[in-house]
Write a protein that holds these residues in place. Sequence first.
Motif, PDB file in Angstrom:
ATOM      1  N   ALA A  27      -5.707  71.681  84.986  1.00  0.00           N
ATOM      2  CA  ALA A  27      -5.827  72.345  83.685  1.00  0.00           C
ATOM      3  C   ALA A  27      -6.208  71.288  82.660  1.00  0.00           C
ATOM      4  O   ALA A  27      -5.859  70.110  82.797  1.00  0.00           O
ATOM      5  N   ILE A  28      -6.913  71.722  81.634  1.00  0.00           N
ATOM      6  CA  ILE A  28      -7.295  70.817  80.553  1.00  0.00           C
ATOM      7  C   ILE A  28      -7.210  71.569  79.231  1.00  0.00           C
ATOM      8  O   ILE A  28      -7.628  72.731  79.139  1.00  0.00           O
ATOM      9  N   ARG A  29      -6.616  70.928  78.238  1.00  0.00           N
ATOM     10  CA  ARG A  29      -6.510  71.500  76.905  1.00  0.00           C
ATOM     11  C   ARG A  29      -6.786  70.405  75.877  1.00  0.00           C
ATOM     12  O   ARG A  29      -6.569  69.216  76.149  1.00  0.00           O
ATOM     13  N   PRO A  30      -7.236  70.772  74.675  1.00  0.00           N
ATOM     14  CA  PRO A  30      -7.358  69.767  73.612  1.00  0.00           C
ATOM     15  C   PRO A  30      -6.003  69.126  73.330  1.00  0.00           C
ATOM     16  O   PRO A  30      -4.955  69.749  73.530  1.00  0.00           O
ATOM     17  N   ALA A  31      -6.017  67.899  72.848  1.00  0.00           N
ATOM     18  CA  ALA A  31      -4.771  67.145  72.680  1.00  0.00           C
ATOM     19  C   ALA A  31      -4.223  67.196  71.259  1.00  0.00           C
ATOM     20  O   ALA A  31      -3.535  66.271  70.822  1.00  0.00           O
ATOM     21  N   GLY A  32      -4.489  68.284  70.535  1.00  0.00           N
ATOM     22  CA  GLY A  32      -3.887  68.451  69.224  1.00  0.00           C
ATOM     23  C   GLY A  32      -2.474  68.989  69.364  1.00  0.00           C
ATOM     24  O   GLY A  32      -2.210  69.891  70.163  1.00  0.00           O
ATOM     25  N   ALA A  33      -1.533  68.426  68.579  1.00  0.00           N
ATOM     26  CA  ALA A  33      -0.148  68.887  68.595  1.00  0.00           C
ATOM     27  C   ALA A  33       0.500  68.543  67.263  1.00  0.00           C
ATOM     28  O   ALA A  33       0.377  67.410  66.777  1.00  0.00           O
ATOM     29  N   ALA A  34       1.204  69.524  66.682  1.00  0.00           N
ATOM     30  CA  ALA A  34       1.826  69.328  65.376  1.00  0.00           C
ATOM     31  C   ALA A  34       2.959  70.338  65.201  1.00  0.00           C
ATOM     32  O   ALA A  34       3.042  71.327  65.947  1.00  0.00           O
ATOM     33  N   PRO A  35       3.845  70.131  64.224  1.00  0.00           N
ATOM     34  CA  PRO A  35       4.895  71.120  63.963  1.00  0.00           C
ATOM     35  C   PRO A  35       4.302  72.500  63.704  1.00  0.00           C
ATOM     36  O   PRO A  35       3.224  72.629  63.104  1.00  0.00           O
ATOM     37  N   PHE A  61       6.979  73.095  67.945  1.00  0.00           N
ATOM     38  CA  PHE A  61       5.654  72.487  67.855  1.00  0.00           C
ATOM     39  C   PHE A  61       4.643  73.418  68.498  1.00  0.00           C
ATOM     40  O   PHE A  61       4.984  74.240  69.345  1.00  0.00           O
ATOM     41  N   ILE A  62       3.390  73.270  68.092  1.00  0.00           N
ATOM     42  CA  ILE A  62       2.268  73.923  68.751  1.00  0.00           C
ATOM     43  C   ILE A  62       1.387  72.821  69.325  1.00  0.00           C
ATOM     44  O   ILE A  62       1.097  71.824  68.648  1.00  0.00           O
ATOM     45  N   ALA A  63       0.981  72.981  70.582  1.00  0.00           N
ATOM     46  CA  ALA A  63       0.235  71.930  71.277  1.00  0.00           C
ATOM     47  C   ALA A  63      -0.929  72.531  72.040  1.00  0.00           C
ATOM     48  O   ALA A  63      -1.010  73.745  72.242  1.00  0.00           O
ATOM     49  N   GLY A  64      -1.844  71.649  72.465  1.00  0.00           N
ATOM     50  CA  GLY A  64      -2.973  72.081  73.280  1.00  0.00           C
ATOM     51  C   GLY A  64      -4.092  72.726  72.502  1.00  0.00           C
ATOM     52  O   GLY A  64      -4.835  73.551  73.032  1.00  0.00           O
ATOM     53  N   ASP A  68      -7.904  69.286  64.615  1.00  0.00           N
ATOM     54  CA  ASP A  68      -8.162  69.623  63.216  1.00  0.00           C
ATOM     55  C   ASP A  68      -7.616  70.998  62.835  1.00  0.00           C
ATOM     56  O   ASP A  68      -7.846  71.476  61.721  1.00  0.00           O
ATOM     57  N   ARG A  69      -6.870  71.652  63.744  1.00  0.00           N
ATOM     58  CA  ARG A  69      -6.311  72.966  63.449  1.00  0.00           C
ATOM     59  C   ARG A  69      -5.075  72.888  62.546  1.00  0.00           C
ATOM     60  O   ARG A  69      -4.748  73.835  61.835  1.00  0.00           O
ATOM     61  N   ALA A  70      -4.356  71.766  62.605  1.00  0.00           N
ATOM     62  CA  ALA A  70      -3.124  71.618  61.837  1.00  0.00           C
ATOM     63  C   ALA A  70      -3.429  71.192  60.404  1.00  0.00           C
ATOM     64  O   ALA A  70      -4.325  70.381  60.164  1.00  0.00           O
ATOM     65  N   THR A  84       5.217  58.976  69.703  1.00  0.00           N
ATOM     66  CA  THR A  84       5.121  59.954  68.621  1.00  0.00           C
ATOM     67  C   THR A  84       5.609  61.338  69.048  1.00  0.00           C
ATOM     68  O   THR A  84       5.592  61.673  70.238  1.00  0.00           O
ATOM     69  N   PRO A  85       6.023  62.176  68.086  1.00  0.00           N
ATOM     70  CA  PRO A  85       6.396  63.559  68.411  1.00  0.00           C
ATOM     71  C   PRO A  85       5.242  64.358  69.012  1.00  0.00           C
ATOM     72  O   PRO A  85       5.464  65.218  69.871  1.00  0.00           O
ATOM     73  N   SER A  86       4.002  64.090  68.579  1.00  0.00           N
ATOM     74  CA  SER A  86       2.847  64.812  69.126  1.00  0.00           C
ATOM     75  C   SER A  86       2.691  64.534  70.618  1.00  0.00           C
ATOM     76  O   SER A  86       2.374  65.439  71.407  1.00  0.00           O
ATOM     77  N   TYR A  87       2.914  63.290  71.021  1.00  0.00           N
ATOM     78  CA  TYR A  87       2.824  62.934  72.432  1.00  0.00           C
ATOM     79  C   TYR A  87       3.894  63.685  73.233  1.00  0.00           C
ATOM     80  O   TYR A  87       3.610  64.222  74.313  1.00  0.00           O
ATOM     81  N   THR A  88       5.117  63.733  72.705  1.00  0.00           N
ATOM     82  CA  THR A  88       6.186  64.471  73.376  1.00  0.00           C
ATOM     83  C   THR A  88       5.846  65.949  73.478  1.00  0.00           C
ATOM     84  O   THR A  88       6.086  66.590  74.509  1.00  0.00           O
TER      85      THR A  88
END
Length: 327
Positions: A27-35, A61-64, A68-70, A84-88
Amino acid sequence: MNIVGLDIGYSNLKLAYGNSEKGMQTAIRPAGAAPADRFGSRFDGKEQDDFLHVLVGDEPFIAGVSSDRAEMWERSLHSEYARTPSYTALFHAGLLLSGMTEVDVLVTGLPVDQYKDEVRRAELEKQFIGKHKITPKRTVEISKVKVVAQPTGGLFDMISQDDEENPLIDEDARILVVDPGFFSLDWVLISNGQLQRGSSGTSHQASSVLLEQAGILIAEEYGSKPTVETFEKAIRAGKKSLLVMGQRVDIEPYLKRASDLLSANTATSILTSLRVEKMSPDIVVLVGGGADFFRGAVQTAFPKLKVISPQNPVLSIARGYWELGAA
């Protein structure tokens, strides 16, 4: 045995997972992640159906998603990314995508310069092993974690794809593995089955720098610079052009020119690290999401050597991690 190969990149989250007897899925998803509170609603009122909802501690958090969505949240483009929290959040998103609640072996990696730091490796192993509450109703337990140098995964993937009757890689070969990622370009030299640390390294002249340079080249001719995220989304979608100031621009020539501008730095970094060796490599294996961008630069650095890549190199690191776990 349940195995997860997890490649948490700066641009994409790549995952290879599955039981060792049943085989691998990817599986592959974009690596954006933020609260979660940094994401707005769609303009048409419809639900956001591509969000992966996870917890980091007790915070949703929302991830994948594209980075630039956050709103009011900067992506992490630095060497402390794994802390970082995004990595977690992306780690939890990978576990969620696997569908597993028990993982026997998880294999992941670090850039070569960080892999050489034993404290950093031990810290990541400790971070990943044990029980993880990834959503309010889902907990995943990981029994064993192995951290390797990132390009190593790509070599395992290449070997698994190699034709046994007519192999591209000789078992006695000295293999240079080059992994152009988004934040860093990493390479390792494998000789006699061992990683030669003195001839392995990391450069930060990677895909993000190349895309930034391509944007500057476009701005010089069209008056406006596309963002790195705009390039990323176009490349993920397989688009050949971008809309710049209302005009369609073919991006391929600009990516090629940017690659040519960076090629000298890329070649110098790798060749300098190899000076400690008495013999040159026998073959170059080019892996990772930026393989196509840097192929010309790597071939220029090693004009007499064959440069090969596995199929679908963007997933090669994660697939290799899974193969390593299965082995």
